[in-house]
Design an enzyme around this catalytic site. Structure first.
Site, PDB file in Angstrom:
ATOM      1  CB  CYS A 136     -25.285 -37.727 -46.084  1.00  0.00           C
ATOM      2  SG  CYS A 136     -26.795 -36.505 -47.177  1.00  0.00           S
ATOM      3  CD1 TRP A 165     -23.870 -33.144 -51.655  1.00  0.00           C
ATOM      4  CD2 TRP A 165     -26.077 -33.205 -52.208  1.00  0.00           C
ATOM      5  NE1 TRP A 165     -24.654 -32.612 -53.182  1.00  0.00           N
ATOM      6  CE2 TRP A 165     -25.434 -33.180 -53.365  1.00  0.00           C
ATOM      7  CE3 TRP A 165     -27.458 -33.497 -52.345  1.00  0.00           C
ATOM      8  CZ2 TRP A 165     -26.256 -32.449 -53.993  1.00  0.00           C
ATOM      9  CZ3 TRP A 165     -28.098 -33.194 -53.769  1.00  0.00           C
ATOM     10  CH2 TRP A 165     -27.971 -32.239 -54.604  1.00  0.00           C
ATOM     11  CG  ASN A 194     -26.079 -41.800 -47.644  1.00  0.00           C
ATOM     12  OD1 ASN A 194     -26.629 -41.023 -48.156  1.00  0.00           O
ATOM     13  ND2 ASN A 194     -25.319 -42.959 -48.175  1.00  0.00           N
ATOM     14  N   GLY A 195     -29.991 -40.539 -47.386  1.00  0.00           N
ATOM     15  CA  GLY A 195     -30.862 -41.845 -48.285  1.00  0.00           C
ATOM     16  C   GLY A 195     -31.922 -40.463 -48.479  1.00  0.00           C
ATOM     17  CE  LYS A 239     -13.281 -34.922 -63.718  1.00  0.00           C
ATOM     18  NZ  LYS A 239     -13.961 -36.400 -64.280  1.00  0.00           N
ATOM     19  CD  GLU A 294     -16.287 -33.248 -61.773  1.00  0.00           C
ATOM     20  OE1 GLU A 294     -16.805 -33.322 -61.094  1.00  0.00           O
ATOM     21  OE2 GLU A 294     -16.312 -34.322 -63.165  1.00  0.00           O
ATOM     22  CG  HIS A 338     -24.029 -29.276 -87.836  1.00  0.00           C
ATOM     23  ND1 HIS A 338     -24.565 -28.861 -89.254  1.00  0.00           N
ATOM     24  CD2 HIS A 338     -22.678 -30.186 -87.912  1.00  0.00           C
ATOM     25  CE1 HIS A 338     -23.557 -30.654 -89.252  1.00  0.00           C
ATOM     26  NE2 HIS A 338     -22.229 -31.322 -89.313  1.00  0.00           N
ATOM     27  CE  LYS A 360     -14.306 -40.299 -56.529  1.00  0.00           C
ATOM     28  NZ  LYS A 360     -14.535 -39.840 -57.311  1.00  0.00           N
TER      29      LYS A 360
HETATM   30  C1  AGP Z   1     -17.185 -37.002 -62.330  1.00  0.00           C
HETATM   31  O1  AGP Z   1     -15.350 -36.687 -62.064  1.00  0.00           O
HETATM   32  C2  AGP Z   1     -18.703 -36.916 -61.426  1.00  0.00           C
HETATM   33  N1  AGP Z   1     -17.619 -37.063 -59.461  1.00  0.00           N
HETATM   34  C3  AGP Z   1     -19.239 -37.963 -61.506  1.00  0.00           C
HETATM   35  O2  AGP Z   1     -19.700 -37.017 -62.996  1.00  0.00           O
HETATM   36  C4  AGP Z   1     -19.135 -39.539 -61.455  1.00  0.00           C
HETATM   37  O3  AGP Z   1     -18.190 -39.944 -62.089  1.00  0.00           O
HETATM   38  C5  AGP Z   1     -20.353 -40.118 -61.178  1.00  0.00           C
HETATM   39  O4  AGP Z   1     -21.166 -39.078 -60.029  1.00  0.00           O
HETATM   40  C6  AGP Z   1     -20.725 -41.608 -61.574  1.00  0.00           C
HETATM   41  O5  AGP Z   1     -20.043 -41.524 -60.560  1.00  0.00           O
HETATM   42  P1  AGP Z   1     -19.561 -43.644 -60.321  1.00  0.00           P
HETATM   43  O6  AGP Z   1     -18.612 -43.819 -60.762  1.00  0.00           O
HETATM   44  O7  AGP Z   1     -18.713 -43.798 -58.791  1.00  0.00           O
HETATM   45  O8  AGP Z   1     -21.030 -44.012 -60.230  1.00  0.00           O
END
Ligand code: AGP
Length: 614
Positions: free
Chosen positions: A2, A80, A106-107, A491, A494, A510, A609
């Protein structure tokens, strides 16, 4: 994962800064949001499901401008969901002590069920299904007059991770914040103090920040900040300067942060490269590593850990380190690595890739590697992030803030940083000056090469139009392009919600080839690398099953262009650079398919993110 914000001022209303701060952190979670505001009349809480804009709408009705001045201290949260559906009751802040105390978190509190039943036995009534509400009630039960001590005592009973901020009508003018496992930064302005999960919610007010470390707790009043450990002993934390400006976290005229960050790549990658190439030695400078050639030459194996897009960059790294430095290299998914009792030791160099520097599994894998005596370094974009600080050495990407949940410029910057690292390591071993020199020149060309790919944006958008209705897609590549195929699939999954699979091209036969039909477009990565001819063979196999093929082909490669249904043309690049060039084209393809499907591009459903929980 979050986003939390806190604001304390001598004279300014907290409402505006809290809502703006939440907007900046919305990429961390966006299923519900809320604020708690303190005034002489006590604590007022407002929360709403959906985006921060919904909360702002609620506030515009419930709290007219004229009334906002009296609230100079407040906390806020964008969620989140981990425990409990995204409902208003489960949204933060959570209250206790008959509404006198409010808390945002957050956590994850892993032992919340046990703590909850203990509190229920004491007659405490819960309003939500969240783990966080337990913490609010716990703090209230320990409050014997000193707010900071009450929070410390409560946290001593908590197992799990937290970044929290809390206010109480019993302690007017005070805000208590603490962290363990989740990031928390304090911004120190002239008259205001801003607390946030990351600096993007702070740079609008100040560039002077304090990064709290695990186990820190701080009392914030308009007069200042008092940082302590949970056993109440004073702790000194140094002030640091943030080099991001407000412009870098705005859209800058682009419709989406994702498109802005794709188009920022020539400049972002120039920043990643700047001052790090040594043409005279045909090698690279990476001072942040602070590893002598002798230490580098002694490394027996490289292990690259990461998650998601960072893992894909790590998989490209395998090809770079093994080809340029003749060193066995294994990319590892961080969660698997940390729980596998990994075989790493003093001869191993563990490189942790993380854009945010806060991904929980990657952080735990770093700690496990340090515990096992490995040489550990970080490769992060966010300066001052936990992984960067705990790894103690490493390379910053300097790619600038990445706001869009879908990682784009961080991937290409990670691959370039790994390429420069492999070059440096290779030059302490068998890599010749001539080869090193060629690579230095090629790396210097990258920003210009990327500009050529971006110039194909309209042509890529045209091809996207043709395939935007497809619900299933395959991405195939060989060798160093295989992880690029995985990244292309990720990409489009997501941001466009297309069910896409990335495969090593030879793997199709395969099994997966059974799924091919005219409804399953195949994206084939056909840049000029060893194995291209083999991939062209796989293209024929796909077309023989009526599957349309979109080819990422090199300019002038007529044969490859003729072999595919639609070609996305990219400039020629050496094999080491080919994954970067191909992925930029795939980023644009995913962006336009998502745009045409009307998807929430910067904040895709169910994502966040930075994944700060397991
Ligand atoms: C990628 O577009 C995603 N947001 C996700 O897979 C991301 O790469 C992953 O969570 C790792 O994040 P980081 O590089 O901040 O550790």
């Amino acid at each position: 994962m979050c986003g939390i914000v806190g604001f304390s001022s001598l004279n300014k209303s907290a409402v505006g800064p809290l809502v703006n701060g939440l907007r900046r952190l919305e990429y961390r979670g966006y299923d519900s949001a809320g604020v708690a505001l303190e005034s002489q009349d006590g604590i007022k809480v407002y929360k709403q499901t959906g985006k921060v804009a919904e909360l702002d709408k609620l506030l515009s009705h419930a709290l007219p401008e004229s009334e906002r001045g009296k609230y100079t201290i407040g906390i806020a949260h964008t969620r989140w969901a981990t425990h409990g559906l995204p409902t208003r009751a489960n949204a933060h802040p959570h209250v206790a002590d008959n509404g006198n105390l409010a808390l945002v978190h957050n956590g994850i509190i892993e032992n919340y069920a046990a703590l909850r039943s203990g509190l229920e036995k004491r007659g405490i009534k819960f309003l939500s299904q969240t783990d966080t509400e337990v913490l609010a009630h716990l703090v209230a039960t320990f409050d014997k007059g000193d707010f900071l001590v009450a929070v410390s005592e409560a946290l001593k009973h908590v197992e799990g991770t937290y970044g929290i901020a809390t206010i109480s009508a019993r302690h007017p003018g005070e805000m208590i914040v603490a962290r363990k496992g989740s990031p928390l930064v304090i911004g120190v302005g002239e008259k205001d103090i801003v607390v946030a999960s990351d600096v993007s919610a702070i740079v609008a007010y100040t560039h002077q920040v304090i990064y709290l470390k695990d186990g820190d707790i701080a009392r914030i009043t308009p007069d200042g900040i008092d940082v302590r450990s949970l056993d109440n002993s004073p702790v000194t934390r140094e002030m640091q300067e943030v080099d991001w400006d407000i412009g870098s976290i705005e859209k800058g005229g682009y419709e989406h942060f994702m498109l802005k960050e794709i188009f920022e790549q020539p400049d972002a990658l120039a920043n990643t490269i700047r001052g790090r190439l040594d043409p005279s030695g045909g090698t690279a400078f990476l001072s942040g590593l602070s590893l002598s050639p002798r230490e580098l030459a002694a490394v027996g194996r490289v292990v690259i850990i990461g998650c998601g897009t960072s893992l894909h960059a790590g998989m490209v790294g395998k090809y770079l380190f093994e080809n340029l430095a003749d060193i066995p290299t294994s990319p590892e998914q961080a969660a698997e690595f940390r729980y596998s009792n990994p075989i790493v030791g003093p001869n191993d160099w563990v490189i942790a890739l993380s854009q945010s520097g806060e991904t929980a599994d990657t952080l735990a894998a770093v700690r496990e590697s340090i515990r096992k005596g490995a040489l550990v370094s970080g490769l992060c974009n966010v300066v001052g992030s936990t992984i960067a600080r705990e790894a103690g050495r490493g390379v910053y990407l300097h790619a600038g803030p990445e706001i869009s949940v879908a990682s784009t410029k961080a991937f290409t910057a990670q691959v370039i940083a790994l390429l420069m690292t492999a070059l440096k390591l290779g030059r302490t071993r068998r890599l010749s000056f001539e080869h090193g020199d060629r690579l230095v020149k090629e790396i210097q060309r990258i920003p210009e090469i990327i500009k050529e790919v971006l110039a194909e944006n309209d042509a890529i958008a045209k091809v996207a139009e043709k395939y935007a209705s497809a619900d299933d897609m395959f991405f195939i590549g060989r060798g160093i392009l295989y992880p690029a195929a995985l990244e292309g699939a990720l990409k489009i999954k997501e941001v466009a919600y297309v069910h896409a699979e990335g495969y090593q091209a030879a793997e199709l036969k395969h099994g997966p080839i059974a799924l091919l039909s005219e409804k399953t477009p195949v994206v084939a990565l056909l840049a000029d690398i060893p194995g291209k001819e083999k991939t062209l063979g796989n293209v024929q196999e796909c077309r023989a099953r009526h599957a349309p093929v979109i080819g990422i082909v090199t300019k002038g490669d007529e044969a490859a262009a003729a072999a595919v249904t639609d070609a996305l043309v990219v400039p020629h690049a050496s094999p080491e650079i080919a994954p970067i060039v191909s992925v930029v084209a795939l980023q644009l393809l995913a962006y336009h398919v998502a745009r045409l499907r009307g998807c929430e591009i910067d904040q895709p459903r169910n994502l966040a993110k930075s994944v700060t929980v397991e």
